[in-house]
Design an enzyme around this catalytic site. Structure first.
Site, short mmCIF file in Angstrom:
data_model
loop_
_atom_site.label_atom_id
_atom_site.label_comp_id
_atom_site.label_asym_id
_atom_site.label_seq_id
_atom_site.Cartn_x
_atom_site.Cartn_y
_atom_site.Cartn_z
N HIS A 99 -19.11 109.38 78.90
CA HIS A 99 -19.77 108.20 79.48
C HIS A 99 -21.16 108.15 78.85
O HIS A 99 -21.74 109.20 78.56
CB HIS A 99 -20.00 108.33 80.98
CG HIS A 99 -18.78 108.55 81.82
ND1 HIS A 99 -18.19 109.77 81.96
CD2 HIS A 99 -18.07 107.70 82.59
CE1 HIS A 99 -17.15 109.67 82.79
NE2 HIS A 99 -17.05 108.42 83.19
N ASP A 102 -23.51 110.52 80.32
CA ASP A 102 -23.26 111.96 80.13
C ASP A 102 -24.07 112.52 78.97
O ASP A 102 -24.47 113.67 78.98
CB ASP A 102 -21.79 112.24 79.75
CG ASP A 102 -20.79 111.79 80.77
OD1 ASP A 102 -21.19 111.62 81.94
OD2 ASP A 102 -19.62 111.61 80.40
C1 XLS Z 1 -12.75 109.44 87.94
C2 XLS Z 1 -12.27 109.14 86.60
C3 XLS Z 1 -13.32 109.19 85.51
C4 XLS Z 1 -12.82 108.48 84.30
C5 XLS Z 1 -13.87 108.05 83.34
O1 XLS Z 1 -11.99 109.69 88.85
O2 XLS Z 1 -11.19 109.97 86.31
O3 XLS Z 1 -13.69 110.49 85.24
O4 XLS Z 1 -11.87 109.23 83.62
O5 XLS Z 1 -14.80 107.21 83.90
#
Ligand code: XLS
Ligand code: NI
Ligand code: NI
Length: 436
Positions: A99, A102
């Site tokens: 993200h 991140d």
């Molecule tokens: C949350 C999601 C997230 C996505 C990416 O539950 O799994 O981590 O994979 O935004």
């Protein structure tokens, strides 16, 4: 026991290996059904869990310090990137996912955050070149900041819609610059907590508008990869609009987005929706939207997204059966959207958790290939529907019959034989192949 720093490369040791820092099933170059395992599996590292998460839960703070000796925000992000690429090298992982929030510090404004993201994208691009690692997909975090408390594209505030759009533009620019094969939309807070305060019709239409704007921008700027929706039924909201694969397919069709979007199926989200992982993958496959996978597993006794590393080989086998039958990954791959448990709080545990997950999928791949090669299960399914490959069945499939003609066909028939489904027999074949 050896330490994290001592491990330069996790080697393959074979099924009888006892060294914990080895793969017992994953051997990247081994050919299965004509393709090396690394291409079948396309493992990816999730930045948020692996590089950032330190074991925090709602009852307590970090149990593993991931600041890498840095305190200044940008320096810390760069140190984290150094760690990430070294880790991928140790494990022989060829892809990663992130993200925006991140990888780069969030600024006080969108412009400041974007500047930080661009600086980090440059840093990541150099790392990618140095290590030969690729970006599986990028995404924007539109759920952590309080401005997204009522959603992003489905927020009640048009200003928040605009902010989210700006964030996606910047994340798409970074993804394109890094040669990303995909871009994910997980609708974090796109849903509702109560229908009483929600204009659901407007929110859903806005979500359609939002994805269309993103698609158009990215295509115009040279993005040739796949867009993914990652279905999840609930958490953090009571109801999330991207409930499951079937719901998303309907949404995409309504908004004329099926050409560009596929599914990123997450195992734990499937079970939260009351489905099996296999069900969600099957729905994606039969609707032509199989794309990518967030590989993890939940705990069926708990009602939330525990994001555990996948170790259940029965499930990984069923998963790889769907992947093989879908023709394998194209732009997608297996992203470990998973984290070591809070009490597994050492860097060695990060290696162990990835080794466990990669080996579980390697074993699943081998078993799935064995099931296809054995042929009894696929042959049974084919035979079960044989009545549709000739006679009246073929005419139904080809659209040559009408309701009235079928009435004529059936009206005087006395017997309508249906063969046994043989579920238990087939399940025992499955066990024989898995455990012998
Ligand atoms: C949350 C999601 C997230 C996505 C990416 O539950 O799994 O981590 O994979 O935004
Ligand atoms: Ni996910
Ligand atoms: Ni999840």
């Amino acid at each position: 026991m050896k330490r994290y720093e001592d491990i330069k490369k996790v080697p393959y040791a074979g099924a009888s290996g006892k060294d914990p820092f080895t793969f017992r099933h994953y051997e990247a170059d081994t050919i299965i059904l004509g393709k090396p395992m690394r291409e079948h599996l396309k493992f990816a590292m999730s930045w948020w869990h692996t590089v950032n998460a330190g074991g925090t839960d709602m009852f307590g703070g970090e149990t593993l310090d991931k600041s890498f000796g840095k305190s200044e925000a940008m320096a810390k992000c760069k140190a984290k990137a150094d760690f990430a690429f070294e880790l991928m090298e140790k494990l022989g992982i060829g892809y990663y996912c992130f993200h925006d929030a991140d990888v780069a510090p969030e600024g006080r404004s969108l412009a400041e955050s974007t500047e930080n993201l661009n600086e980090m994208a440059e840093y990541l691009l150099n790392k990618q070149k140095q290590y030969g690692v690729k970006l599986l997909w990028g995404t924007a975090n539109m759920f952590s900041d309080k401005k997204f408390m009522a959603g992003a594209a489905t927020s009640s505030s048009a200003d928040v819609f605009a902010l989210a759009a700006g964030k996606v533009k910047a994340a798409l620019d970074a993804t394109i610059r890094l040669g990303g094969n995909g871009y994910v939309f997980w609708g974090g807070r796109e849903g509702y907590d109560t229908l009483t305060n929600s204009d659901v019709g407007l929110e859903l239409d806005n979500l359609g508008r939002f994805l269309t704007l993103a698609r158009d921008y990215a295509r115009k700027n040279g993005f040739a990869g796949d867009f993914y929706i990652e279905p999840k039924p609930k958490e953090p909201t009571k109801h999330q609009y991207d409930f499951d694969v079937a719901t998303c397919v309907n949404f995409l069709r309504k908004n004329d987005l099926l050409q560009d979007f596929r599914m990123n199926v997450e195992a734990n989200h499937a079970t939260l929706a009351g489905h099996t992982f296999q069900h969600e993958l099957r729905m994606a496959r039969v609707n032509g939207v199989f794309g990518s996978i967030d590989a993890n597993q939940g705990d069926l006794l708990l009602g939330w997204d525990t994001d555990q590393f996948p170790t259940n080989v029965y499930d990984t086998t069923l998963c790889m059966l769907e992947v093989l039958q879908a023709g394998g990954f194209t732009n997608g791959g297996l992203n470990f959207d998973a984290k070591a448990r809070r009490a597994s709080n050492t860097f060695e545990d990060i290696l162990f958790s990835y080794i466990a997950g990669m080996d579980a999928f390697a074993l699943g791949l081998k078993k799935a290939a064995a099931i296809l090669e054995d042929g009894r299960i696929p042959a049974f399914v084919k035979e079960r529907y044989a009545s549709y490959s000739e006679g009246i069945g073929l005419r139904i499939v080809e659209g040559k019959e009408t309701l009235a003609s079928l009435y004529e066909y059936a009206k005087d028939k006395e017997s309508f034989p249906v063969e046994s489904g043989r579920q238990e027999y087939l399940e025992s074949i499955f066990n024989d192949i898995l455990f012998s």
